[in-house]
Design an enzyme around this catalytic site. Structure first.
Site, mmCIF file in Angstrom:
data_model
loop_
_atom_site.group_PDB
_atom_site.id
_atom_site.type_symbol
_atom_site.label_atom_id
_atom_site.label_comp_id
_atom_site.label_asym_id
_atom_site.label_seq_id
_atom_site.Cartn_x
_atom_site.Cartn_y
_atom_site.Cartn_z
ATOM 1 C CD GLU A 147 -64.573 -3.382 -35.240
ATOM 2 O OE1 GLU A 147 -63.406 -3.009 -35.483
ATOM 3 O OE2 GLU A 147 -65.438 -2.640 -34.731
ATOM 4 C CB CYS A 177 -73.450 -6.758 -34.310
ATOM 5 S SG CYS A 177 -73.499 -5.220 -35.247
ATOM 6 C CD GLU A 231 -76.309 -6.574 -30.854
ATOM 7 O OE1 GLU A 231 -75.210 -6.662 -31.449
ATOM 8 O OE2 GLU A 231 -76.762 -5.500 -30.436
ATOM 9 C CB CYS A 249 -78.467 -6.335 -33.803
ATOM 10 S SG CYS A 249 -76.899 -6.815 -34.576
HETATM 11 N N1 THU Z 1 -71.853 -3.053 -32.848
HETATM 12 C C1 THU Z 1 -72.353 -4.183 -32.236
HETATM 13 O O1 THU Z 1 -71.605 -5.118 -31.946
HETATM 14 N N2 THU Z 1 -73.669 -4.231 -31.971
HETATM 15 C C2 THU Z 1 -74.546 -3.206 -32.214
HETATM 16 O O2 THU Z 1 -75.758 -3.397 -32.036
HETATM 17 C C3 THU Z 1 -74.031 -1.910 -32.650
HETATM 18 C C4 THU Z 1 -72.674 -1.922 -33.221
HETATM 19 C C5 THU Z 1 -70.429 -3.013 -33.170
HETATM 20 C C6 THU Z 1 -70.114 -3.126 -34.638
HETATM 21 C C7 THU Z 1 -68.756 -2.478 -34.706
HETATM 22 O O3 THU Z 1 -67.773 -3.463 -34.468
HETATM 23 C C8 THU Z 1 -68.746 -1.459 -33.580
HETATM 24 O O4 THU Z 1 -69.868 -1.785 -32.770
HETATM 25 C C9 THU Z 1 -68.849 -0.021 -34.050
HETATM 26 O O5 THU Z 1 -69.947 0.146 -34.870
#
Ligand code: THU
Length: 138
Positions: free
Chosen positions: A52, A61, A63, A101
């Site tokens: 983040e 994310c 992915e 993603c």
């Molecule tokens: N997040 C992911 O890493 N992958 C996803 O496919 C869904 C969301 C993360 C982004 C963020 O840091 C946290 O989950 C909350 O949305």
């Protein structure tokens, strides 16, 4: 992941990789750690965690890291994918990849990529129907 034994047996090792990746998540804002892991067609396993940012929209994310690891490690096609996440003070559960993603997964795995979802194993065709892909550029 306390429920790992409830997952299909042939997915448990990959799910454990995703759980391990989640332990590296940098998620101080959402406190929602995510780990993703995938099997590559040459037998490699690649993984990623969410990263983040104080500028929230810049968040990567899990992915994104996974796809970077895929290419850094020599490329190839993703054949199996699993993603786990949840509040950082709780056990992770299976989570669906976000819309963006799903597009990343489509690019790097195509329609036959298998995804372990809370409703069972799905192909990318089911997870991202009528996808836009490289063929649409012809
Ligand atoms: N997040 C992911 O890493 N992958 C996803 O496919 C869904 C969301 C993360 C982004 C963020 O840091 C946290 O989950 C909350 O949305």
């Amino acid at each position: 992941m306390s429920a790992i034994e409830e997952l299909p047996e042939d997915w448990r090792d990959l799910a454990r990789e995703a759980v391990a990746a989640r332990e590296r998540a940098y998620a101080p804002y959402s406190r929602f750690g995510v780990g993703a892991a995938a099997l590559v067609d040459d037998g490699r396993v690649v993984a990623g965690c969410n990263v983040e940012n104080a500028a929230y929209g810049v968040t990567l994310c899990a992915e994104c890291g996974l796809v970077g690891a895929l290419h850094l490690g020599g490329g190839g096609r993703l054949v199996r994918f699993v993603c786990v996440g949840g509040p950082q003070d709780a056990e992770p559960h299976l989570v669906m990849p976000c819309g963006r993603c799903r597009q990343l997964l489509w690019e790097n795995g195509g329609p036959g990529l298998e995804v372990l979802t809370p409703r069972g194993v799905r192909t990318m065709t089911e997870v991202l129907p009528d996808a836009f892909g490289a063929d649409d550029l012809d």
